[in-house]
Motif scaffolding. Structure first.
Motif, short mmCIF file in Angstrom:
data_model
loop_
_atom_site.label_atom_id
_atom_site.label_comp_id
_atom_site.label_asym_id
_atom_site.label_seq_id
_atom_site.Cartn_x
_atom_site.Cartn_y
_atom_site.Cartn_z
N ASN A 287 0.82 -1.20 0.00
CA ASN A 287 0.00 0.00 0.00
C ASN A 287 0.86 1.26 0.00
O ASN A 287 0.52 2.24 -0.63
CB ASN A 287 -0.93 0.02 1.22
CG ASN A 287 -2.29 -0.61 0.91
OD1 ASN A 287 -3.22 0.07 0.49
ND2 ASN A 287 -2.38 -1.91 1.08
N LEU A 288 1.97 1.21 0.74
CA LEU A 288 2.85 2.37 0.79
C LEU A 288 3.73 2.46 -0.45
O LEU A 288 4.08 3.54 -0.91
CB LEU A 288 3.72 2.33 2.05
CG LEU A 288 2.94 2.41 3.36
CD1 LEU A 288 3.90 2.38 4.54
CD2 LEU A 288 2.12 3.68 3.40
N ARG A 289 4.11 1.28 -0.97
CA ARG A 289 4.96 1.25 -2.17
C ARG A 289 4.29 1.96 -3.34
O ARG A 289 4.94 2.69 -4.09
CB ARG A 289 5.24 -0.18 -2.57
CG ARG A 289 6.59 -0.66 -2.11
CD ARG A 289 6.82 -2.12 -2.43
NE ARG A 289 7.71 -2.64 -1.43
CZ ARG A 289 7.50 -3.75 -0.74
NH1 ARG A 289 6.44 -4.47 -0.97
NH2 ARG A 289 8.36 -4.14 0.17
N LEU A 290 2.99 1.72 -3.50
CA LEU A 290 2.30 2.25 -4.68
C LEU A 290 2.43 3.76 -4.82
O LEU A 290 2.86 4.23 -5.87
CB LEU A 290 0.84 1.79 -4.69
CG LEU A 290 0.63 0.45 -5.40
CD1 LEU A 290 -0.79 -0.04 -5.23
CD2 LEU A 290 0.96 0.58 -6.89
N GLY B 182 12.08 -3.58 -5.60
CA GLY B 182 13.50 -3.58 -5.92
C GLY B 182 14.19 -2.22 -5.87
O GLY B 182 15.39 -2.12 -6.07
N ASP B 183 13.44 -1.17 -5.60
CA ASP B 183 14.03 0.16 -5.61
C ASP B 183 14.44 0.56 -4.19
O ASP B 183 13.60 0.67 -3.30
CB ASP B 183 13.01 1.16 -6.17
CG ASP B 183 13.61 2.54 -6.37
OD1 ASP B 183 13.65 2.99 -7.52
OD2 ASP B 183 14.05 3.16 -5.38
N ASP C 228 13.49 2.30 1.46
CA ASP C 228 13.87 3.10 2.63
C ASP C 228 12.71 3.96 3.10
O ASP C 228 12.44 4.08 4.29
CB ASP C 228 15.07 4.00 2.30
CG ASP C 228 16.35 3.19 2.15
OD1 ASP C 228 16.32 2.00 2.54
OD2 ASP C 228 17.35 3.73 1.63
N GLU C 229 12.03 4.56 2.14
CA GLU C 229 10.92 5.44 2.50
C GLU C 229 9.75 4.66 3.09
O GLU C 229 9.08 5.14 4.00
CB GLU C 229 10.46 6.24 1.27
CG GLU C 229 10.71 7.73 1.44
CD GLU C 229 10.15 8.52 0.28
OE1 GLU C 229 9.08 9.12 0.46
OE2 GLU C 229 10.78 8.54 -0.79
N VAL C 230 9.52 3.45 2.55
CA VAL C 230 8.46 2.60 3.09
C VAL C 230 8.74 2.36 4.58
O VAL C 230 7.87 2.56 5.44
CB VAL C 230 8.39 1.24 2.35
CG1 VAL C 230 7.54 0.25 3.13
CG2 VAL C 230 7.82 1.42 0.95
#
Lengths: 313, 249
Positions: free
Chosen positions: B99-102, B120-121, B126-128
């Protein structure tokens, strides 16, 4: 590593089937081709949540494109596959431009309508397509210039299995990608996807085009393996059965498409040879049982059994 | 150039029904404003006008001095206006991390990429993790969202919206449906939002509004009745009659 297990299982099953049923290779090839068609549906329906009954539109276009290409241009099988996939992609892209703006029942109706329009076009242009007589006289060259299509269908089967492998690998990669995640997001909540700034319609058109390419590929393989394309490639029944197979196996994870197709077609084959008049009854019962007992499809069966065992303890 | 959001003379009518009447409002970096009003006052309409879900009949909306009236919903998100939903519309079958990745992938313009791994990024991952930490969701990161408690779902929603790095954040009833026991979680999360963010909160829970908002705007029948500090609003007899009357009298 664990993600490789299903691929190994798939390979083992494919090889085992080849040696166990040497006289049913034509049927097995049909199963493999149908698997590719159902996989194409899984991408758009299972992953992106778009309900469509129109996969036959791309499947049929792929079949005719590959058939005509083999007759008039070049009999190379792989080139034919590329042409079939391209035809499926073009049909999906063009129809997707307006289909992806519709929802629910309207969308279902429109996808059926597109297929019927194409079927009628193929019927009208019988000078090119052979109309109701079908498009005959397709003669395929050797695969990669080496393997000749034989009478028993060994080459055809191995060829189809190889293509299936490639399709599964490519779709696995796509589903695990940011694009695939976006499609899952759209399947869950298009409104939320728009709210995070995703151009939802554009993503859906891309997904529908890819799905169309895969369906076109399946159609091309069907044309090549049977050396005939009939108007039946645009039959509504094809789209409907593809959906039943997908739901039977379980949506959204690709393996369900493979399992559902294998089970459906095997039961179909066995039941119709045992009782040519009432086999539909057996299929109906099977689908009902699965939908009631394991709503997530046969793929969800292990989880369901585990839950049942835990409750018994 | 003025930083932030300037809304001037916004009107919206559906046929003869006027749902927004000459609304003007400023949101500058660091603002914590709340929009309150009785049911049907036009609060949701107003947020839909700002986020581009609805087109106004007349009036202008500017972001940092640039007119954004003609931008689509998605383009406004990219321009820096993000909104949480009144009813949680999360990706229910996906994990909290997905949900956060999107939104993070979308912000980087990566959601059209079919041949790399979604997880893979490095920057996204890190931000997730830092968002999970900020909203205390690390423990449930791999859980499917629909299995979470409602209060936590609202936090996921806020984290998702924040992942877009908006400059204007609209929180549409962030505490709606959240049991009062979990309400402090929401207040805490709002207090922890970046200082330079402009926040507009639409909320029924007055305790929450008075806790987090520096200024309150009262909307009645599509028009702004009054605007003031929480103390001024609480003391205003018109507001008391119209809105706080029954429950808080």
């Amino acid at each position: 590593m664990r993600s490789l297990v299903p691929f190994v299982v798939m390979l083992v099953v494919a090889v085992a089937a080849f040696y166990l049923f040497p006289y049913n290779l034509a049927f097995l090839t049909r199963v493999v081709i149908t698997m590719i068609l159902v996989l194409s549906l899984d991408l758009i329906l299972g992953v992106a949540g778009v309900s469509t009954l129109g996969q036959a539109a791309m499947y049929g276009s792929g079949a005719y494109a590959a058939g005509l290409f083999a007759i008039h241009v070049w009999h190379d099988p792989l080139a034919g596959l590329a042409v079939g996939a391209a035809a499926g992609a073009v049909v999906a892209f063009v129809s997707g431009l307006f289909l992806t703006r519709a929802h629910g029942l309207t969308l279902l109706m429109l996808t059926i309508a597109v297929t019927e329009v194409l079927q009628e076009i193929a019927n009208k242009f019988s000078a090119i397509t052979g109309g109701t007589d079908g498009l005959g006289g397709i003669r395929m060259g050797r695969v990669l210039g080496i393997w000749k299509f034989d009478f028993v269908g060994r080459t055809g089967y191995i060829y189809a299995v190889c293509v299936l492998f490639v399709v599964v690998v490519v779709l696995k990669i796509v589903i695990g990608s940011p694009f695939g995640l976006a499609l899952r997001g759209i399947g869950d909540s298009p409104a939320r996807m728009r709210a995070i700034g995703t151009p939802v319609t554009r993503r859906l058109i891309a997904a529908y085009t890819l799905s169309g390419a895969v369906a076109g590929l399946a159609g091309a393989m069907a044309a090549q393996s049977t050396a005939l394309v009939s108007l039946g490639v645009y039959d509504f029944q094809l789209s409907a059965e593809a959906m039943i197979m997908l739901i039977l196996g379980g949506t959204g994870r690709l393996w369900g498409a493979l399992i559902g197709t294998a089970v459906f077609m095997t039961v179909h084959q066995v039941a119709s040879s045992v009782d040519p008049f009432n086999w539909l009854f057996v299929i109906g019962l099977l689908v009902l049982a699965v939908v009631y007992a394991v709503p997530r499809g046969l793929l969800g069966l292990p989880d369901e059994v585990k839950r049942l065992l835990r409750r018994l303890k | 150039m003025t930083a932030g959001l300037q809304v001037r003379g916004l009107n919206k009518a559906f046929g003869g029904l006027v749902v927004a009447r000459d609304i003007s409002l400023d949101l500058s970096p660091g603002d914590r404003k709340a929009l309150i009003g009785p049911n049907g006052a036009g609060k949701s309409t107003f947020t839909n006008l700002i986020t581009g879900i609805l087109a106004p009949t007349s009036g202008s909306i500017q972001l940092d001095g640039r007119d954004i009236g003609s931008l689509s919903e998605a383009q406004r998100v990219k321009a820096g206006i993000a909104k949480t939903f009144q009813i949680t519309t999360l990706f229910h079958s996906l994990t909290v991390r997905d949900n956060l990745r999107l939104p993070l992938l979308e912000r980087r313009g990566l959601t059209a990429r079919p041949f790399r791994r979604a997880a893979g990024d490095g920057g996204v991952e890190d931000e997730v993790e830092s968002l999970l930490q900020q909203f205390r969701l690390t423990d449930v990161g791999d859980r499917v969202v629909q299995r979470l408690a409602y209060g936590q779902q609202r936090l996921v929603e806020m984290a998702m919206t924040l992942a877009l790095r908006p400059r204007i954040l609209i929180l549409d009833e962030p505490a709606a449906g959240v049991p009062s026991s979990e309400s402090p979680l929401i207040a805490e999360a709002i207090a922890g939002l970046p200082q330079d963010l402009a926040v507009l909160i639409i909320e029924h829970d007055m305790a929450l509004v008075f806790k987090v908002a520096a200024r309150i705007i009262v909307l009645v029948a599509g028009a702004i009745l009054t605007e003031g500090t929480p103390a001024e609003i609480a003391a205003d007899p018109r507001v008391r009659d119209l809105y706080l009357g029954a429950g808080h009298g």
